[in-house]
Design a protein around this motif. Structure first.
Motif, PDB file in Angstrom:
ATOM      1  N   LEU A 127       0.829  -1.206   0.000  1.00  0.00           N
ATOM      2  CA  LEU A 127       0.000   0.000   0.000  1.00  0.00           C
ATOM      3  C   LEU A 127       0.862   1.255   0.000  1.00  0.00           C
ATOM      4  CD1 LEU A 127      -2.873  -0.932   2.460  1.00  0.00           C
ATOM      5  CD2 LEU A 127      -2.986  -0.686  -0.009  1.00  0.00           C
ATOM      6  N   TRP A 128       2.001   1.194   0.686  1.00  0.00           N
ATOM      7  CA  TRP A 128       2.897   2.352   0.730  1.00  0.00           C
ATOM      8  C   TRP A 128       3.430   2.681  -0.657  1.00  0.00           C
ATOM      9  CZ3 TRP A 128       3.823   6.493   3.215  1.00  0.00           C
ATOM     10  CH2 TRP A 128       5.018   7.161   3.087  1.00  0.00           C
ATOM     11  N   ASN A 129       3.810   1.664  -1.406  1.00  0.00           N
ATOM     12  CA  ASN A 129       4.324   1.893  -2.756  1.00  0.00           C
ATOM     13  C   ASN A 129       3.227   2.350  -3.713  1.00  0.00           C
ATOM     14  OD1 ASN A 129       6.988   1.328  -2.131  1.00  0.00           O
ATOM     15  ND2 ASN A 129       6.699  -0.855  -2.472  1.00  0.00           N
ATOM     16  N   ILE A 130       2.014   1.857  -3.525  1.00  0.00           N
ATOM     17  CA  ILE A 130       0.892   2.325  -4.335  1.00  0.00           C
ATOM     18  C   ILE A 130       0.606   3.790  -4.023  1.00  0.00           C
ATOM     19  CG2 ILE A 130      -1.586   2.048  -4.756  1.00  0.00           C
ATOM     20  CD1 ILE A 130      -1.176  -0.957  -4.288  1.00  0.00           C
ATOM     21  N   PHE A 131       0.678   4.164  -2.735  1.00  0.00           N
ATOM     22  CA  PHE A 131       0.496   5.559  -2.335  1.00  0.00           C
ATOM     23  C   PHE A 131       1.559   6.449  -2.977  1.00  0.00           C
ATOM     24  CE2 PHE A 131       1.838   8.947   0.583  1.00  0.00           C
ATOM     25  CZ  PHE A 131       0.698   9.730   0.571  1.00  0.00           C
ATOM     26  N   LYS A 132       2.814   6.005  -2.951  1.00  0.00           N
ATOM     27  CA  LYS A 132       3.897   6.798  -3.539  1.00  0.00           C
ATOM     28  C   LYS A 132       3.727   6.928  -5.052  1.00  0.00           C
ATOM     29  CE  LYS A 132       7.475   4.611  -1.957  1.00  0.00           C
ATOM     30  NZ  LYS A 132       8.835   4.221  -1.575  1.00  0.00           N
ATOM     31  N   ALA A 133       3.266   5.881  -5.715  1.00  0.00           N
ATOM     32  CA  ALA A 133       3.045   5.958  -7.162  1.00  0.00           C
ATOM     33  C   ALA A 133       1.919   6.941  -7.479  1.00  0.00           C
ATOM     34  CB  ALA A 133       2.716   4.575  -7.714  1.00  0.00           C
ATOM     35  N   GLY A 134       0.848   6.909  -6.692  1.00  0.00           N
ATOM     36  CA  GLY A 134      -0.242   7.862  -6.886  1.00  0.00           C
ATOM     37  C   GLY A 134       0.197   9.287  -6.624  1.00  0.00           C
ATOM     38  N   LEU A 135       1.046   9.470  -5.622  1.00  0.00           N
ATOM     39  CA  LEU A 135       1.574  10.795  -5.310  1.00  0.00           C
ATOM     40  C   LEU A 135       2.458  11.307  -6.444  1.00  0.00           C
ATOM     41  CD1 LEU A 135       1.676  12.998  -3.146  1.00  0.00           C
ATOM     42  CD2 LEU A 135       3.669  11.837  -2.197  1.00  0.00           C
ATOM     43  N   LEU A 136       3.272  10.439  -7.019  1.00  0.00           N
ATOM     44  CA  LEU A 136       4.105  10.843  -8.150  1.00  0.00           C
ATOM     45  C   LEU A 136       3.256  11.228  -9.357  1.00  0.00           C
ATOM     46  CD1 LEU A 136       7.008   8.259  -8.006  1.00  0.00           C
ATOM     47  CD2 LEU A 136       7.173  10.711  -7.661  1.00  0.00           C
ATOM     48  N   PHE A 137       2.186  10.466  -9.608  1.00  0.00           N
ATOM     49  CA  PHE A 137       1.288  10.798 -10.712  1.00  0.00           C
ATOM     50  C   PHE A 137       0.608  12.143 -10.477  1.00  0.00           C
ATOM     51  CE2 PHE A 137      -3.000  10.731 -12.518  1.00  0.00           C
ATOM     52  CZ  PHE A 137      -2.674  10.653 -13.864  1.00  0.00           C
ATOM     53  N   THR A 138       0.151  12.376  -9.245  1.00  0.00           N
ATOM     54  CA  THR A 138      -0.500  13.645  -8.926  1.00  0.00           C
ATOM     55  C   THR A 138       0.472  14.807  -9.064  1.00  0.00           C
ATOM     56  OG1 THR A 138      -1.903  12.440  -7.374  1.00  0.00           O
ATOM     57  CG2 THR A 138      -1.902  14.830  -7.198  1.00  0.00           C
ATOM     58  N   ASN A 139       1.714  14.607  -8.637  1.00  0.00           N
ATOM     59  CA  ASN A 139       2.737  15.639  -8.807  1.00  0.00           C
ATOM     60  C   ASN A 139       2.961  15.948 -10.280  1.00  0.00           C
ATOM     61  OD1 ASN A 139       3.506  16.294  -6.153  1.00  0.00           O
ATOM     62  ND2 ASN A 139       4.728  14.443  -6.007  1.00  0.00           N
ATOM     63  N   SER A 140       2.990  14.915 -11.102  1.00  0.00           N
ATOM     64  CA  SER A 140       3.233  15.143 -12.531  1.00  0.00           C
ATOM     65  C   SER A 140       2.088  15.902 -13.184  1.00  0.00           C
ATOM     66  CB  SER A 140       3.471  13.811 -13.244  1.00  0.00           C
ATOM     67  OG  SER A 140       2.293  13.028 -13.243  1.00  0.00           O
ATOM     68  N   VAL A 141       0.858  15.666 -12.741  1.00  0.00           N
ATOM     69  CA  VAL A 141      -0.285  16.397 -13.289  1.00  0.00           C
ATOM     70  C   VAL A 141      -0.287  17.841 -12.792  1.00  0.00           C
ATOM     71  CG1 VAL A 141      -2.810  16.510 -13.325  1.00  0.00           C
ATOM     72  CG2 VAL A 141      -1.674  14.326 -13.620  1.00  0.00           C
ATOM     73  N   LEU A 142       0.146  18.046 -11.553  1.00  0.00           N
ATOM     74  CA  LEU A 142       0.148  19.392 -10.980  1.00  0.00           C
ATOM     75  C   LEU A 142       1.145  20.333 -11.658  1.00  0.00           C
ATOM     76  CD1 LEU A 142      -0.244  18.878  -7.149  1.00  0.00           C
ATOM     77  CD2 LEU A 142      -1.704  20.214  -8.638  1.00  0.00           C
ATOM     78  N   ILE A 143       2.238  19.799 -12.189  1.00  0.00           N
ATOM     79  CA  ILE A 143       3.239  20.690 -12.761  1.00  0.00           C
ATOM     80  C   ILE A 143       2.911  21.107 -14.189  1.00  0.00           C
ATOM     81  CG2 ILE A 143       5.068  19.806 -11.291  1.00  0.00           C
ATOM     82  CD1 ILE A 143       6.140  18.332 -13.763  1.00  0.00           C
ATOM     83  N   LEU A 144       1.874  20.526 -14.784  1.00  0.00           N
ATOM     84  CA  LEU A 144       1.499  20.913 -16.143  1.00  0.00           C
ATOM     85  C   LEU A 144       0.903  22.317 -16.129  1.00  0.00           C
ATOM     86  CD1 LEU A 144      -0.172  17.639 -17.434  1.00  0.00           C
ATOM     87  CD2 LEU A 144       2.122  18.461 -17.916  1.00  0.00           C
ATOM     88  N   HIS A 145       1.439  23.186 -16.919  1.00  0.00           N
ATOM     89  CA  HIS A 145       0.954  24.566 -16.988  1.00  0.00           C
ATOM     90  C   HIS A 145      -0.216  24.618 -17.962  1.00  0.00           C
ATOM     91  CE1 HIS A 145       0.954  28.905 -17.774  1.00  0.00           C
ATOM     92  NE2 HIS A 145       1.482  28.986 -16.562  1.00  0.00           N
ATOM     93  N   ARG A 146      -1.341  25.168 -17.509  1.00  0.00           N
ATOM     94  CA  ARG A 146      -2.564  25.148 -18.324  1.00  0.00           C
ATOM     95  C   ARG A 146      -2.421  25.923 -19.615  1.00  0.00           C
ATOM     96  NH1 ARG A 146      -7.735  26.710 -15.139  1.00  0.00           N
ATOM     97  NH2 ARG A 146      -8.533  26.470 -17.228  1.00  0.00           N
ATOM     98  N   LYS A 147      -1.876  27.112 -19.563  1.00  0.00           N
ATOM     99  CA  LYS A 147      -1.839  27.966 -20.758  1.00  0.00           C
ATOM    100  C   LYS A 147      -0.717  27.560 -21.712  1.00  0.00           C
ATOM    101  CE  LYS A 147      -5.166  30.494 -19.286  1.00  0.00           C
ATOM    102  NZ  LYS A 147      -6.480  30.257 -19.778  1.00  0.00           N
TER     103      LYS A 147
END
Length: 83
Positions: A5-25
């Motif tokens: 579960l810890w590794n699944i949490f870290k993978a989800g966190l990495l995915f969320t981080n990657s989506v957050l850094i995308l600049h909309r404009k």
């Protein structure tokens, strides 16, 4: 690295981080994913694209919880020696 579960949490966190850094404009605007109104067609014609835009916009509200989760993950990894 086991399947836990810890590794699944870290993978989800990495995915969320990657989506957050995308600049909309700058980045998403090139692909037509910055806003539903700028799609150039009826939103009901492309339901997957509308869902993707909604996900990208919803994740922007998670900035502070993701920062807190990143800090907790770093602290746990430092203390417990994740491997």
């Amino acid at each position: 690295m086991g399947f836990s579960l810890w590794n699944i949490f870290k993978a989800g966190l990495l995915f969320t981080n990657s989506v957050l850094i995308l600049h909309r404009k700058r980045f998403l605007g090139k692909h037509g994913l910055d806003d539903v109104n700028n799609m150039g067609c009826n939103p009901s014609e492309r339901p997957f694209q509308v869902q993707a835009i909604g996900l990208l916009q919803a994740v922007q509200y998670l900035k502070l919880p993701v920062i807190a989760a990143n800090i907790l993950t770093i602290v746990f990894e430092l203390l417990l020696g994740g491997g």
